[in-house]
Design an enzyme around this catalytic site. Structure first.
Site, PDB file in Angstrom:
ATOM      1  N   CYS A  98      -4.981  10.963  10.342  1.00 55.10           N
ATOM      2  CA  CYS A  98      -4.126  10.408   9.289  1.00 55.10           C
ATOM      3  C   CYS A  98      -4.838   9.332   8.488  1.00 55.10           C
ATOM      4  O   CYS A  98      -4.576   9.153   7.309  1.00 55.10           O
ATOM      5  CB  CYS A  98      -2.865   9.842   9.915  1.00 55.10           C
ATOM      6  SG  CYS A  98      -3.227   8.674  11.234  1.00 55.10           S
TER       7      CYS A  98
ATOM      8  N   GLU B 193      -1.673  14.874   1.061  1.00 56.48           N
ATOM      9  CA  GLU B 193      -2.467  14.880   2.285  1.00 56.48           C
ATOM     10  C   GLU B 193      -2.795  16.322   2.647  1.00 56.48           C
ATOM     11  O   GLU B 193      -1.899  17.155   2.792  1.00 56.48           O
ATOM     12  CB  GLU B 193      -1.665  14.223   3.411  1.00 56.48           C
ATOM     13  CG  GLU B 193      -2.444  14.099   4.686  1.00 56.48           C
ATOM     14  CD  GLU B 193      -1.632  13.466   5.796  1.00 56.48           C
ATOM     15  OE1 GLU B 193      -0.508  13.934   6.054  1.00 56.48           O
ATOM     16  OE2 GLU B 193      -2.120  12.498   6.407  1.00 56.48           O
TER      17      GLU B 193
ATOM     18  N   GLY C  12      13.346  17.884  18.451  1.00 56.37           N
ATOM     19  CA  GLY C  12      13.003  16.504  18.088  1.00 56.37           C
ATOM     20  C   GLY C  12      14.121  15.875  17.292  1.00 56.37           C
ATOM     21  O   GLY C  12      14.454  14.703  17.472  1.00 56.37           O
TER      22      GLY C  12
ATOM     23  N   LYS D 142       8.744  13.740  22.942  1.00 51.45           N
ATOM     24  CA  LYS D 142       8.797  15.118  22.420  1.00 51.45           C
ATOM     25  C   LYS D 142       7.448  15.409  21.745  1.00 51.45           C
ATOM     26  O   LYS D 142       7.185  14.967  20.633  1.00 51.45           O
ATOM     27  CB  LYS D 142       9.948  15.187  21.397  1.00 51.45           C
ATOM     28  CG  LYS D 142      10.624  16.522  21.274  1.00 51.45           C
ATOM     29  CD  LYS D 142       9.747  17.652  20.811  1.00 51.45           C
ATOM     30  CE  LYS D 142       9.403  17.570  19.343  1.00 51.45           C
ATOM     31  NZ  LYS D 142       8.429  18.594  18.913  1.00 51.45           N
TER      32      LYS D 142
ATOM     33  N   GLU E 232       5.073   6.248  11.773  1.00 47.39           N
ATOM     34  CA  GLU E 232       3.635   6.285  11.468  1.00 47.39           C
ATOM     35  C   GLU E 232       3.382   7.616  10.769  1.00 47.39           C
ATOM     36  O   GLU E 232       3.436   8.674  11.399  1.00 47.39           O
ATOM     37  CB  GLU E 232       2.817   6.207  12.763  1.00 47.39           C
ATOM     38  CG  GLU E 232       2.952   4.911  13.524  1.00 47.39           C
ATOM     39  CD  GLU E 232       2.257   3.750  12.836  1.00 47.39           C
ATOM     40  OE1 GLU E 232       1.478   3.978  11.892  1.00 47.39           O
ATOM     41  OE2 GLU E 232       2.507   2.611  13.230  1.00 47.39           O
TER      42      GLU E 232
HETATM   43  P1  NAD Z   1       5.002  17.000  11.650  1.00 43.56           P
HETATM   44  O1  NAD Z   1       5.674  15.955  10.869  1.00 43.56           O
HETATM   45  O2  NAD Z   1       5.127  18.413  11.225  1.00 43.56           O
HETATM   46  O3  NAD Z   1       5.481  16.974  13.169  1.00 43.56           O
HETATM   47  C1  NAD Z   1       5.367  15.810  13.973  1.00 43.56           C
HETATM   48  C2  NAD Z   1       6.344  15.917  15.122  1.00 43.56           C
HETATM   49  O4  NAD Z   1       7.676  15.908  14.612  1.00 43.56           O
HETATM   50  C3  NAD Z   1       6.236  17.179  15.964  1.00 43.56           C
HETATM   51  O5  NAD Z   1       6.444  16.848  17.316  1.00 43.56           O
HETATM   52  C4  NAD Z   1       7.384  18.033  15.433  1.00 43.56           C
HETATM   53  O6  NAD Z   1       7.846  18.984  16.362  1.00 43.56           O
HETATM   54  C5  NAD Z   1       8.426  16.981  15.169  1.00 43.56           C
HETATM   55  N1  NAD Z   1       9.452  17.351  14.195  1.00 43.56           N
HETATM   56  C6  NAD Z   1       9.399  18.275  13.215  1.00 43.56           C
HETATM   57  N2  NAD Z   1      10.537  18.275  12.504  1.00 43.56           N
HETATM   58  C7  NAD Z   1      11.326  17.316  13.022  1.00 43.56           C
HETATM   59  C8  NAD Z   1      12.609  16.804  12.695  1.00 43.56           C
HETATM   60  N3  NAD Z   1      13.327  17.277  11.666  1.00 43.56           N
HETATM   61  N4  NAD Z   1      13.104  15.792  13.447  1.00 43.56           N
HETATM   62  C9  NAD Z   1      12.388  15.269  14.454  1.00 43.56           C
HETATM   63  N5  NAD Z   1      11.161  15.714  14.806  1.00 43.56           N
HETATM   64  C10 NAD Z   1      10.640  16.725  14.102  1.00 43.56           C
HETATM   65  O7  NAD Z   1       3.467  16.558  11.719  1.00 43.56           O
HETATM   66  P2  NAD Z   1       2.244  17.364  12.316  1.00 43.56           P
HETATM   67  O8  NAD Z   1       1.901  18.463  11.385  1.00 43.56           O
HETATM   68  O9  NAD Z   1       2.506  17.669  13.754  1.00 43.56           O
HETATM   69  O10 NAD Z   1       1.102  16.228  12.269  1.00 43.56           O
HETATM   70  C11 NAD Z   1       0.346  15.945  11.150  1.00 43.56           C
HETATM   71  C12 NAD Z   1       0.932  14.767  10.390  1.00 43.56           C
HETATM   72  O11 NAD Z   1       0.985  13.611  11.241  1.00 43.56           O
HETATM   73  C13 NAD Z   1       0.082  14.339   9.215  1.00 43.56           C
HETATM   74  O12 NAD Z   1       0.896  14.087   8.107  1.00 43.56           O
HETATM   75  C14 NAD Z   1      -0.578  13.056   9.685  1.00 43.56           C
HETATM   76  O13 NAD Z   1      -0.964  12.185   8.672  1.00 43.56           O
HETATM   77  C15 NAD Z   1       0.478  12.472  10.540  1.00 43.56           C
HETATM   78  N6  NAD Z   1      -0.108  11.498  11.467  1.00 43.56           N
HETATM   79  C16 NAD Z   1       0.137  10.169  11.254  1.00 43.56           C
HETATM   80  C17 NAD Z   1      -0.430   9.222  12.091  1.00 43.56           C
HETATM   81  C18 NAD Z   1      -0.190   7.752  11.884  1.00 43.56           C
HETATM   82  O14 NAD Z   1      -0.325   6.998  12.844  1.00 43.56           O
HETATM   83  N7  NAD Z   1       0.160   7.282  10.698  1.00 43.56           N
HETATM   84  C19 NAD Z   1      -1.229   9.627  13.147  1.00 43.56           C
HETATM   85  C20 NAD Z   1      -1.465  10.980  13.319  1.00 43.56           C
HETATM   86  C21 NAD Z   1      -0.876  11.913  12.481  1.00 43.56           C
END
Ligand code: NAD
Length: 489
Positions: free
Chosen positions: A294, A393, A222, A184, A260
């Site tokens: 991240c 963050e 998701g 997803k 992650e």
């Molecule tokens: P997000 O948490 O808003 O969304 C991530 C994913 O989760 C998307 O596909 C979204 O549609 C889905 N999602 C949203 N709500 C959900 C729910 N309730 N249940 C299941 N899925 C759901 O994050 P973002 O804004 O897309 O990305 C940025 C974030 O990702 C930052 O916090 C960054 O640090 C983190 N990140 C972490 C890593 C790592 O490896 N640690 C790598 C890259 C990004």
């Protein structure tokens, strides 16, 4: 529109077929121009249900989970096919993720494609079975065999910042281990995923149902993966806030959750380091991909005696890092992914001002860029580690500079964070560096510019930066169960 995607909109991949979404289409935009560049399939709940059914069937009723050599061949075939389409994928990635084209030569695209060879190698060469020898527990002579098996159906949920890196870092090991996957993607980068789906369907022998890709404008789709009892494992990358929701939603079915999450990593400059050199690197690196990484080091900890010098050097470096067109090969700092994300970052800059911070350079939208979701590289000084911008963050090109009073104080400040993802240490004395790397509680640490990112190196977080490791053998083993066979005689 890329040659990989049909003109009337990208497709879902479900049960081996490229199909339209039950909820029509949604728009995907170019963050550098704000223009809608095309349409993506908008899945509905029935599509997600069909994807999970297909993944379940492919796992339960085919040889996929048992045929290691076939999986290795499929992964290698996928790697070659992706490499063959690399220019089309590059165009999509730059257009849709706003990724500077320079980064697509490395971690945004070509690096993760090449890394699939590591996953294919594991499928072929991993020690699936270990003989623990004969023992006589309770007086019964028993040969013990330890077997490693795939977990089952993996729900992979990914963000938009490095769509291919994160996508392949899940697909590669999950498939190599013998699982089937429902992927997803984030609503901001559906094309990146749909293009991969088209390549899988049209250019590989990966059987129907083994990989399903479900794009949607709705985050709630998701969440369906987390609650569905037919899904055995959730592999999630995204914000810590969403990670908590995923874990809670997965709890009733007790499925394995592998998370992650976010970070607020520290870049520690010790007083025997080349202060200007180290600070220059810290200031540069936080601007890469507009700070949307991240593991970027967004807190710069410098010796108090060198604070003014460090502020000057960081400001000069960040002042030169003009946000630019991601298609320009010289651009390091492109746009933020969306208007929402840009406004969120600008909101943090207002918070910094309100809490008494000094904006040394940057602080808003760049002049002369009326279109595109750009933010100036911004240095914030004169705030303590307790300030909002030092704790949360931001996910933009924003660096907070904080003085420290020696190595132990630097470790204390670095660890005074809910996060524990990554970090950097700069200095000369190996003993002091060792003490600092032992003291900082994060999943990766760079010393004097060393690079921890590679296919065989595990990556992940301590504390609220996550649970589990991605990449490396440790990342592969997240996708395995352990079975012990005890044979009498
Ligand atoms: P997000 O948490 O808003 O969304 C991530 C994913 O989760 C998307 O596909 C979204 O549609 C889905 N999602 C949203 N709500 C959900 C729910 N309730 N249940 C299941 N899925 C759901 O994050 P973002 O804004 O897309 O990305 C940025 C974030 O990702 C930052 O916090 C960054 O640090 C983190 N990140 C972490 C890593 C790592 O490896 N640690 C790598 C890259 C990004």
């Amino acid at each position: 529109m890329s040659s990989l995607l049909p003109a009337d909109g990208a497709r879902l991949l479900i049960d081996g077929k490229l199909r339209q979404g039950g909820d029509g289409v949604f728009e995907t935009a170019n963050p550098a121009t704000e223009e809608v560049v095309g349409l993506a399939a908008n899945a509905d709940a029935a599509d997600m249900d069909a994807a999970i059914t297909a993944a379940r069937t492919a796992f339960d009723d085919t040889e996929w989970s048992r045929d290691h050599a076939f999986r290795a061949r499929c992964l290698e075939q996928l790697r070659v096919a992706l490499q063959g389409e690399v220019e089309a994928l590059r165009e999509i990635t730059v257009t849709e993720a706003g990724a500077p084209v320079m980064l697509t030569k490395g971690p945004q695209l070509e690096g993760p494609i090449a890394d699939l060879a590591f996953a294919a190698g594991l499928a072929e060469n991993y020690e699936w079975e270990t003989d623990l020898g004969v023992a006589e527990p309770m007086g019964i002579k028993t040969r013990r065999t330890l077997r490693r098996e795939p977990v089952g159906v993996v729900g992979a949920i990914i963000p938009w910042n490095f769509p291919h890196q994160i996508g392949f870092a899940k697909l590669g090991p999950a498939l190599a281990a013998g699982n089937t996957v429902v992927l997803k993607p984030a609503p901001d980068t559906p094309w990146c995923a749909a293009a991969v789906g088209a390549i899988i369907a049209e250019q590989t022998d990966i059987p129907p149902g083994v990989v399903n890709i479900v794009t949607s404008s709705d985050h709630a789709l998701g969440a369906r993966l987390s609650v569905d009892p037919r899904v055995d494992l959730i592999s999630f990358t995204g914000s810590t806030q969403t990670g908590r929701l995923v874990m809670a939603a997965a709890a009733p079915t007790l499925k394995k959750t592998f998370l992650e999450l976010g970070g607020k990593s520290a870049f520690i400059v010790l007083d025997d380091a080349d202060i200007a050199g180290a600070v220059g690197v810290a200031a540069f690196s936080v601007c890469v991909h507009a700070g949307q990484g991240c593991a970027l080091t967004t807190r710069l900890l410098v010796p108090r005696a060198s604070y003014d010098e460090a502020v000057q050097v960081a400001a000069a470096t960040m002042g030169r890092m003009k946000p630019g067109d991601p298609t320009d090969p010289g651009t390091v700092c492109g746009p933020l992914i969306s208007r929402r994300q840009r406004d969120r970052v600008l909101g943090y800059l207002d918070t910094a001002r309100a809490e008494g911070g000094r904006i040394v350079v940057g602080g808003g939208r760049p002049e002369g860029r009326e279109r595109g979701w750009f933010v100036e590289p911004t240095l914030i000084a004169d705030l303590p580690n307790t300030a909002t911008v030092a704790r949360e963050e931001i996910f933009g090109p924003v660096l907070v500079i904080i003085p420290h009073d020696g190595d132990e104080d630097a470790i204390r400040i670095a660890n005074d964070s809910p996060y524990g993802l990554s970090g950097s240490v700069w200095g000369v004395d190996p003993e002091r560096i060792r003490r600092v790397t032992e003291g900082v509680r994060t999943g990766t640490l760079s010393v004097n510019g060393g690079i921890w990112y590679s296919a065989d190196a595990p990556f992940g977080g301590y504390k609220q930066s996550g649970i589990g490791r991605e990449m490396g053998v440790a990342g592969f083993e997240e996708y395995l169960e352990t079975k012990l066979i005890a044979t009498a005689g």
